[in-house]
Design an enzyme around this catalytic site. Sequence first.
Site, mmCIF file in Angstrom:
data_model
loop_
_atom_site.group_PDB
_atom_site.id
_atom_site.type_symbol
_atom_site.label_atom_id
_atom_site.label_comp_id
_atom_site.label_asym_id
_atom_site.label_seq_id
_atom_site.Cartn_x
_atom_site.Cartn_y
_atom_site.Cartn_z
ATOM 1 N N GLN A 518 0.865 -1.181 0.000
ATOM 2 C CA GLN A 518 0.000 0.000 0.000
ATOM 3 C C GLN A 518 0.901 1.230 0.000
ATOM 4 O OE1 GLN A 518 -3.543 -0.121 0.449
ATOM 5 N NE2 GLN A 518 -3.759 2.079 0.283
ATOM 6 N N ASP A 635 11.355 11.268 -4.733
ATOM 7 C CA ASP A 635 10.776 10.438 -3.665
ATOM 8 C C ASP A 635 11.528 9.110 -3.571
ATOM 9 O OD1 ASP A 635 9.098 9.944 -1.556
ATOM 10 O OD2 ASP A 635 7.429 9.239 -2.770
#
Length: 828
Positions: A518, A635
């Site tokens: 997730q 990121d």
Amino acid sequence: MGFISRLNLIPVLLIFSCFHLDFGNAIDTITSSQFIKDPETINSKNSRFKLGFFSLENSTNRYVGIWYFSQSTVIWVANRNKPLRDTSGIVTISEDGNLVVLNGQKEVVWSSNVSNTANNSSAQLSDSGNLVLQDNSRSKTTVWESFQHPSDTMLPTMKISTDKRTGEKIQLTSWKSSSDPSIGSYSFSLEPLNVPEVFTWNGTSPYWRSGPWRSGTWNGQIFTGVTEMNSGYLDGFKLGEEEEGTVYLTFAFADDSDLSIFVLNSEGILERRYWNGEKDIWKVGWAEPKDECDVYGKCGTFGICNSLSSPICSCLRGFEPMNKEEWNEKNWTNGCVRRVPLQCERVKNGSEAGKGDGFLKIEMVKVPYLGEWSSSPGDKCRTRCFENCSCIAYANVAGIGCFSWSENLTDIQKFPSGPDDLYIRVDFSELDKERDFKVIIIITVLIGIIIISIAAYFLWRWNTNDRANIQKSGGLLDFSEDLTADMKRAELQELPLFEFAKLATATNDFHSANMLGQGGFGPVYKGILEDGKEVAVKRLSRASGQGREEFMNEVVVISKLQHRNLVKLLGCCIEGDEKMLIYEYMANKSLDAFLFKPLKQKDLDWRKRFNIIQGIARGLLYLHRDSRLIIIHRDLKPSNILLDEELNPKISDFGMARIFKGSEDKDKTKRVVGTYGYMSPEYAMEGLFSEKSDVFSFGVLLLEIVSGRKNTSFYDDDLSLTLVGFAWKFWNEDNVTPLISPEIYDQCFRNDIMRCIQIGLLCVQELARYRPTVATIISMLHSEIVNLPPPKQPAFTERQIMLSAESSQKKHRPSSINNVTVTIVQGR
């Protein structure tokens, strides 16, 4: 003349002798007259299995066992506790009809130990790997078989069983070590409760349990606590009961072309292994326990374990730690106690009655051990528990029935999705808090809907203006056309479009058992397409902070990139509200799953870690210098580094990536995106980003790989430092030993490890101009630059050093750890 005739017979006898030996090795049966001597073997008819003598690495002891193709895969050992000391051993049928192993002095080292056998019995190695002793005087009646006396391996059609009357078990027992097959500390058995479970035991203490058996056909015949089991197991596992009262578990997968086995290793890990015939190697499909939360009772009574949280243990709602000091020190063995006594207990004790008790719902958990089972439907399950004051929890488990508990709740585990919900009995005052919280949530949601509606109206008005197709929007590509136009653009880039229905079929309707992880974007599922190709499906969650901009940004960016260290985008899907990206499947998921899980860290030796470091650097170099576009990832972190079957790294998640144009080498944004702990200071504070922003993130990642610790959740009892601050402190003290992961500390690569620590510190320096480029980093890693410059003070450490000086004066004061990862400053 007679002498000459005898001479002529010698070649014939030699030929016959050779033929006899070859024939002896090809047979599958042992009799009293047809025995084998070390190093002879017998084969099963399909030649998959062999029985014979073998030795293990670093040992001269000889054992008799069965192996699959090669002696590196021993599946059963006869004399595991009594090895032979030389090569004079024999396997034969004794005078009393038993299968025996004899040493050079004809002493029995091991025996099948069956009474009332005939002296004309025989032992045959079957095609299933089962060694069967037969009484030939009674129409080959089976009197003993190795499947009923297993070692550490469970084969297809073998039964793990327990006799409910006598308690007699057929169970797996671990080896002591990889070089010692004698019986170890761990065993694996079936517990025949009303709803059976399988357990791994450490001696007499539970080490891991599977959760109850669910036999409903809607999601397969599975154990509810093993998240890797899905509908594919429907035709594989079977749990049954024989007439004599013996409960058994067996398996036999539909496709038996490649052998699949379960092995209880010497560390108590139950592994599902399958044979890869193309590469002639065993591969691990799944293992239990896979992390700390799978260990039985990790968080004590009334505690719940969540491997995705930090710390992993917390008390159930309505409960608090029994010993708060121990709990804060991560000693959770004493568990939790109830904050407020139950109303029915107060009435029972003669206290003043108050409002009635109620139930709090705990979603998606493995239900506790020792629940009382009944077939009551959901509404009656709650009523029965509510009317019984001693009932403290209940669960209505789909496909099984109603469970209720009257004892302490132990071994509760939280999962990202599924399998079941647990209802805990609490005092009404705890319900008030819960209801107040729900009211706050409802009000917040209503206000949010109003704000979103207003924003949507103005956005619609804004989109009616004739603007450029692409404009800057905080560093992301902003597509002002509608989604249909966006997808046409993707089609022009020859990016395949997938149908939603086919992806739903491939992922078993996005079943929780297929969920790989997730992220900020949403869940990622494993799927198998119609042609058998495995893929990873990244599905945009409606609750995600990311939206169309990030989705299209990733489509446009990664569809233009091709490199062995970048994850490959295979296509996308958009139908209605559904937005999905389809990637190549990475068998080993993400780097953080290995790096920060104690049971997985041992799989990363220094060579593998260094290969991962090099691969990430090569991928970054391609993004910054060698691709058609200049890409700043923004990121970079362990969860965005995926690992293939060989643990080669691939950079993923380009939803936040920024494309540079022309001669740009830096830019500024009002929208700071990324993950705290990995963002450079100039980006986090001023919105300035460049190639050096990714270099900073790479430096943090490098230090995490060397240490095996998270930067964003690092905590030291004496020094309130991040991992970067910790590394800087010990670097200045010329002692980086505490920084190096114990898994690689004893290996002979200290100079390489020291070099990587220095490179990591060079990458996280405060000022961007002092940080090396990725091209320079690669030269440093390959030792093309011999003398590395000394690193300057890293970012974000000055204040930490000041705080650590203060904390040294207050280190006896109680403290708390709050590990919070902020994905972005503006909602993601």
